[in-house]
Design an enzyme around this catalytic site. Structure first.
Site, PDB file in Angstrom:
ATOM      1  N   THR A  23      18.082 -28.359 -35.931  1.00  0.00           N
ATOM      2  CA  THR A  23      18.121 -29.354 -34.856  1.00  0.00           C
ATOM      3  C   THR A  23      17.575 -30.717 -35.294  1.00  0.00           C
ATOM      4  O   THR A  23      16.569 -30.766 -35.993  1.00  0.00           O
ATOM      5  CB  THR A  23      17.208 -28.858 -33.710  1.00  0.00           C
ATOM      6  N   GLY A  66      16.057 -20.521 -33.321  1.00  0.00           N
ATOM      7  CA  GLY A  66      16.028 -20.552 -31.866  1.00  0.00           C
ATOM      8  C   GLY A  66      15.483 -19.286 -31.238  1.00  0.00           C
ATOM      9  O   GLY A  66      14.746 -19.345 -30.251  1.00  0.00           O
ATOM     10  N   GLY A 101      13.867 -25.129 -35.722  1.00  0.00           N
ATOM     11  CA  GLY A 101      13.673 -23.842 -36.381  1.00  0.00           C
ATOM     12  C   GLY A 101      14.579 -22.795 -35.771  1.00  0.00           C
ATOM     13  O   GLY A 101      15.529 -23.116 -35.054  1.00  0.00           O
ATOM     14  N   ARG A 137      26.401 -17.764 -28.733  1.00  0.00           N
ATOM     15  CA  ARG A 137      24.948 -17.665 -28.939  1.00  0.00           C
ATOM     16  C   ARG A 137      24.271 -18.986 -28.523  1.00  0.00           C
ATOM     17  O   ARG A 137      24.753 -20.069 -28.833  1.00  0.00           O
ATOM     18  CB  ARG A 137      24.684 -17.350 -30.412  1.00  0.00           C
ATOM     19  N   VAL A 138      23.156 -18.887 -27.814  1.00  0.00           N
ATOM     20  CA  VAL A 138      22.429 -20.084 -27.371  1.00  0.00           C
ATOM     21  C   VAL A 138      21.056 -20.094 -28.030  1.00  0.00           C
ATOM     22  O   VAL A 138      20.348 -19.081 -28.020  1.00  0.00           O
ATOM     23  CB  VAL A 138      22.272 -20.100 -25.836  1.00  0.00           C
ATOM     24  N   GLY A 139      20.686 -21.232 -28.602  1.00  0.00           N
ATOM     25  CA  GLY A 139      19.383 -21.363 -29.245  1.00  0.00           C
ATOM     26  C   GLY A 139      18.368 -22.014 -28.325  1.00  0.00           C
ATOM     27  O   GLY A 139      18.523 -22.056 -27.103  1.00  0.00           O
ATOM     28  N   ASP A 140      17.322 -22.550 -28.919  1.00  0.00           N
ATOM     29  CA  ASP A 140      16.199 -23.133 -28.161  1.00  0.00           C
ATOM     30  C   ASP A 140      16.484 -24.535 -27.642  1.00  0.00           C
ATOM     31  O   ASP A 140      15.869 -24.990 -26.668  1.00  0.00           O
ATOM     32  CB  ASP A 140      14.965 -23.210 -29.062  1.00  0.00           C
TER      33      ASP A 140
HETATM   34  N1  GLY Z   1      17.035 -24.554 -33.430  1.00  0.00           N
HETATM   35  C1  GLY Z   1      18.417 -24.503 -33.276  1.00  0.00           C
HETATM   36  C2  GLY Z   1      18.951 -23.204 -32.925  1.00  0.00           C
HETATM   37  O1  GLY Z   1      18.319 -22.188 -33.170  1.00  0.00           O
HETATM   38  O2  GLY Z   1      20.037 -23.163 -32.404  1.00  0.00           O
END
Ligand code: GLY
Length: 282
Positions: free
Chosen positions: A168, A220, A218, A195-198
């Site tokens: 990110t 997610g 980092g 898939r969804v990250g942070d």
């Molecule tokens: N930090 C980005 C993700 O894990 O999608």
């Protein structure tokens, strides 16, 4: 403390831009600093990073296992928050997040709905793939397809592809007592569609309030479990900022970075390569 903008280009990876005090990020920060409000400044910084193909955000975002590019972006300032999840075929996810913030009654739009919203607001179709991301995708696919283990094991085995990319991108700022943060990402490798990250989740990849602003980078999955940015934010003012960030980063084994700013301090920590820049604001 002076008005200040802090940028990072993502933890991990081995890109030429992954230097502390990155000249590339400094230039982006200087350009973004010409905007008026703290919110506009962080959004512009992230927009410019999305346009730089070396970063894993906007143009140059990583390609998922199914060949699609789904991107996440978020902006937060004071009591305002908006994000887009798994948006496709737009040039600047952060500008769509800005439109969600200013031109919709919602906080988060995802998938098809986010794309339709973006088109209505004038975000033209755009292919964010580059030669480089397509080459990495081909190699990743070849390696994944050769492996006969079950799905989970295959993805763990080929986690190493994450090393090819930074994570990110993010910007946080303090201006005249106001704080804002903005972040954007193509995600991690390898990654399933959907898939969804942070990044688009408040309190996970991003948080900003009246005590400060935090942006993280980092893996997610790990960041979400720890609600990292909110955990950092809630400790602001109780201990020195550096101590707060050092404690949180020590919980992570995978490449992770945190940038944070409060009324009186700022701090940057990472356990990996991470390009950063600090720019004074007027
Ligand atoms: N930090 C980005 C993700 O894990 O999608």
């Amino acid at each position: 403390m002076e008005n200040i903008l802090i940028l990072h280009g993502g933890a991990g990876g081995s890109l030429e831009v992954q230097n502390k005090n990155s000249e590339a990020l400094r230039k982006i920060g200087k350009d973004a600093s010409k905007m008026n409000t703290v919110e506009e400044i962080v959004i512009e910084a992230v927009r410019l990073m999305e346009n730089d193909t070396r970063f894993n955000a906007g143009t140059g975002s990583v390609i998922r296992v199914d060949g699609s590019v789904q991107m996440d972006a978020a902006v937060m300032s004071g009591n305002r928050f908006a994000s887009v999840i798994s948006i496709e075929n737009v040039k600047n996810p952060i500008l769509v997040a800005r439109d969600v913030l200013n031109k919709s009654p919602h906080s988060i739009l995802s998938g098809d709905g986010a794309i339709r919203f973006a088109r209505k607001l004038g975000h033209d179709p755009y292919d964010p793939r580059t030669e480089r991301t397509m080459e990495v995708y081909r190699k990743m696919k070849e390696a994944l397809d050769k492996n006969s283990q079950d799905e989970t094991a295959r993805y763990s085995t080929f986690r190493k592809y994450a090393d090819l990319y930074s994570d990110t991108v993010g910007a946080i700022a303090r201006k005249d007592g106001n704080f804002a943060a903005a972040i954007s990402t193509g995600g991690v490798l390898p990654m399933l569609r959907g898939r969804v990250g942070d990044c688009p989740l408040p309190g996970c990849g991003i948080y900003a309030g009246d005590k400060g602003a935090v942006a993280v980078s980092g893996n997610g999955e790990e960041i979400i479990r720890r609600m990292l940015s909110l955990s950092v934010y809630l400790e602001i003012g109780k201990k020195p900022l550096q101590e707060i960030l050092d404690t949180h980063i020590s919980n992570f084994n995978s490449p992770t970075g945190i940038i944070a700013v409060s009324e009186s301090e700022y701090s940057i920590v990472t356990n990996a390569y991470m390009a950063t820049a600090v720019v004074d604001l007027l």
